[in-house]
Design a protein around this motif. Structure first.
Motif, PDB file in Angstrom:
ATOM      1  N   GLN A   1       0.829  -1.195   0.000  1.00 20.81           N
ATOM      2  CA  GLN A   1       0.000   0.000   0.000  1.00 20.81           C
ATOM      3  C   GLN A   1       0.870   1.255   0.000  1.00 20.81           C
ATOM      4  O   GLN A   1       2.052   1.217   0.342  1.00 20.81           O
TER       5      GLN A   1
ATOM      6  N   SER B   1      -4.241   4.761  -0.033  1.00 23.42           N
ATOM      7  CA  SER B   1      -5.093   5.308   1.011  1.00 23.42           C
ATOM      8  C   SER B   1      -4.654   6.731   1.318  1.00 23.42           C
ATOM      9  O   SER B   1      -3.647   7.216   0.799  1.00 23.42           O
TER      10      SER B   1
ATOM     11  N   ASN C   1      -4.063   8.104   4.506  1.00 23.73           N
ATOM     12  CA  ASN C   1      -3.450   8.355   5.809  1.00 23.73           C
ATOM     13  C   ASN C   1      -2.247   7.448   6.021  1.00 23.73           C
ATOM     14  O   ASN C   1      -2.389   6.222   6.127  1.00 23.73           O
TER      15      ASN C   1
ATOM     16  N   LEU D   1      -0.270   7.098   8.634  1.00 24.25           N
ATOM     17  CA  LEU D   1      -0.266   6.421   9.931  1.00 24.25           C
ATOM     18  C   LEU D   1      -1.124   5.167   9.893  1.00 24.25           C
ATOM     19  O   LEU D   1      -0.732   4.121  10.437  1.00 24.25           O
ATOM     20  N   ASP D   2      -2.279   5.231   9.266  1.00 25.18           N
ATOM     21  CA  ASP D   2      -3.135   4.044   9.135  1.00 25.18           C
ATOM     22  C   ASP D   2      -2.405   2.930   8.382  1.00 25.18           C
ATOM     23  O   ASP D   2      -2.483   1.749   8.759  1.00 25.18           O
ATOM     24  N   LEU D   3      -1.710   3.312   7.310  1.00 26.52           N
ATOM     25  CA  LEU D   3      -0.979   2.321   6.523  1.00 26.52           C
ATOM     26  C   LEU D   3       0.111   1.665   7.364  1.00 26.52           C
ATOM     27  O   LEU D   3       0.294   0.436   7.326  1.00 26.52           O
TER      28      LEU D   3
ATOM     29  N   ASN E   1       0.239   1.379  10.629  1.00 28.96           N
ATOM     30  CA  ASN E   1      -0.373   0.508  11.632  1.00 28.96           C
ATOM     31  C   ASN E   1      -0.735  -0.848  11.027  1.00 28.96           C
ATOM     32  O   ASN E   1      -0.585  -1.889  11.677  1.00 28.96           O
ATOM     33  N   ARG E   2      -1.169  -0.847   9.780  1.00 25.95           N
ATOM     34  CA  ARG E   2      -1.542  -2.108   9.127  1.00 25.95           C
ATOM     35  C   ARG E   2      -0.327  -3.005   8.923  1.00 25.95           C
ATOM     36  O   ARG E   2      -0.381  -4.205   9.199  1.00 25.95           O
TER      37      ARG E   2
ATOM     38  N   GLN F   1       0.955  -4.396  12.191  1.00 25.76           N
ATOM     39  CA  GLN F   1       0.136  -5.470  12.744  1.00 25.76           C
ATOM     40  C   GLN F   1       0.100  -6.701  11.846  1.00 25.76           C
ATOM     41  O   GLN F   1      -0.572  -7.684  12.160  1.00 25.76           O
TER      42      GLN F   1
ATOM     43  N   LYS G   1      -1.177  -6.945   8.864  1.00 28.34           N
ATOM     44  CA  LYS G   1      -2.372  -7.034   8.015  1.00 28.34           C
ATOM     45  C   LYS G   1      -2.040  -6.861   6.541  1.00 28.34           C
ATOM     46  O   LYS G   1      -2.781  -7.317   5.675  1.00 28.34           O
TER      47      LYS G   1
ATOM     48  N   LYS H   1       6.216   9.037  12.014  1.00 24.70           N
ATOM     49  CA  LYS H   1       4.947   8.487  12.505  1.00 24.70           C
ATOM     50  C   LYS H   1       5.134   7.370  13.539  1.00 24.70           C
ATOM     51  O   LYS H   1       4.150   6.912  14.126  1.00 24.70           O
TER      52      LYS H   1
ATOM     53  N   ASP I   1      -0.079   2.467  17.034  1.00 21.26           N
ATOM     54  CA  ASP I   1      -0.937   1.867  18.063  1.00 21.26           C
ATOM     55  C   ASP I   1      -0.169   0.876  18.930  1.00 21.26           C
ATOM     56  O   ASP I   1      -0.506   0.681  20.106  1.00 21.26           O
TER      57      ASP I   1
END
Length: 247
Positions: A130, A150, A152, A154-156, A158-159, A162, A164, A178, A183
């Protein structure tokens, strides 16, 4: 009396410098925020180029810092005159500068599992990768990926942190900025220099854009010939950095 007034006004106009009679040209510029290049405080390698090519007083440069997807939209719709940080062959409706301002390196955050088997960009084949919206890195990587974009970063991160997804393509300084907001404690590994591409400043496909490009190309050549452009690059990237190195 009126004739005397007119003569007086005419004398004032004649004695004024030419610059005072002409409006300062306004340049509308759009760019994303990249650490070290287009910092929010107005510093950065790209911004320093603008300051030298379009000096304050001679030009009014109005800069809009927005996500890259918005930069592309504004340029394509001719709502700005100039945009920063474009790779070759972008399909947006624009005119490229003659000379690149640098060779850009793209980095990647990957899971520990992918890092352990990393053999270069081919390792991304069939992986979940991503990036931020409109970066279009899938057009630059010649292997099939499950690629998505995407809005954001930070969201990427975090994925990938984790597990994902397998990887996030971006720039190391921005990724590192970041880490404190993740998280969970950082698990992903950053791999430098996944690939490199020339970076250009681009101009709207208009008469004004064409004229700005001519001025920019001429002034940028002066900065290159004097060594000033390389000095600016080293100031922000590092003393040993080479602006056009492909190594």
């Amino acid at each position: 009396m009126r004739i005397l007034i007119y003569k007086f006004l005419l004398m004032i106009l004649i004695t004024l410098p030419v610059q005072a009679l002409a409006e300062t040209p306004i340049i509308r510029v759009a760019t994303d925020n990249w650490i070290g290049y287009t910092n929010l405080d107005g510093s950065g390698y790209y911004f320093d180029i603008l300051k030298r090519v379009f000096p304050q007083g001679d030009w009014q440069v109005d800069i809009e810092i927005v996500p890259f997807s918005r930069v592309r939209y504004l340029l394509h719709q001719q709502k700005v005159d100039m945009a920063l940080g474009f790779y070759p062959d972008d399909k947006v409706n624009s005119i490229y500068s003659d000379i690149p301002v640098e060779i850009d390196t793209v980095d990647i955050a990957v899971t520990p599992e992918l890092a352990a088997m990393w053999q270069g960009v081919d390792s991304l084949a069939q992986k979940k990768v991503q990036a931020l919206l409109e970066y279009r890195f899938d057009e630059l990587i010649p292997v099939p990926m499950y690629y998505e974009e995407s809005v954001n970063l930070l969201d990427l991160l975090n994925r990938v942190n984790q597990g994902k997804i397998d990887a996030v393509l971006d720039y190391k300084p921005d990724i590192l900025s970041k880490v404190a907001e993740l998280d969970q404690p950082r698990q992903f590994v950053i791999i430098d220099n996944v690939f490199r591409l020339e970076v250009y400043f681009v101009f709207s496909n208009t008469d004004k854009g064409s004229q700005l490009k001519i001025h920019f190309d001429k002034e940028l050549k002066k900065l290159i010939d004097s060594g000033e452009l390389d000095r600016l690059f080293r100031d922000y990237v590092g003393e040993d950095a080479t602006r056009l190195s492909l190594k």
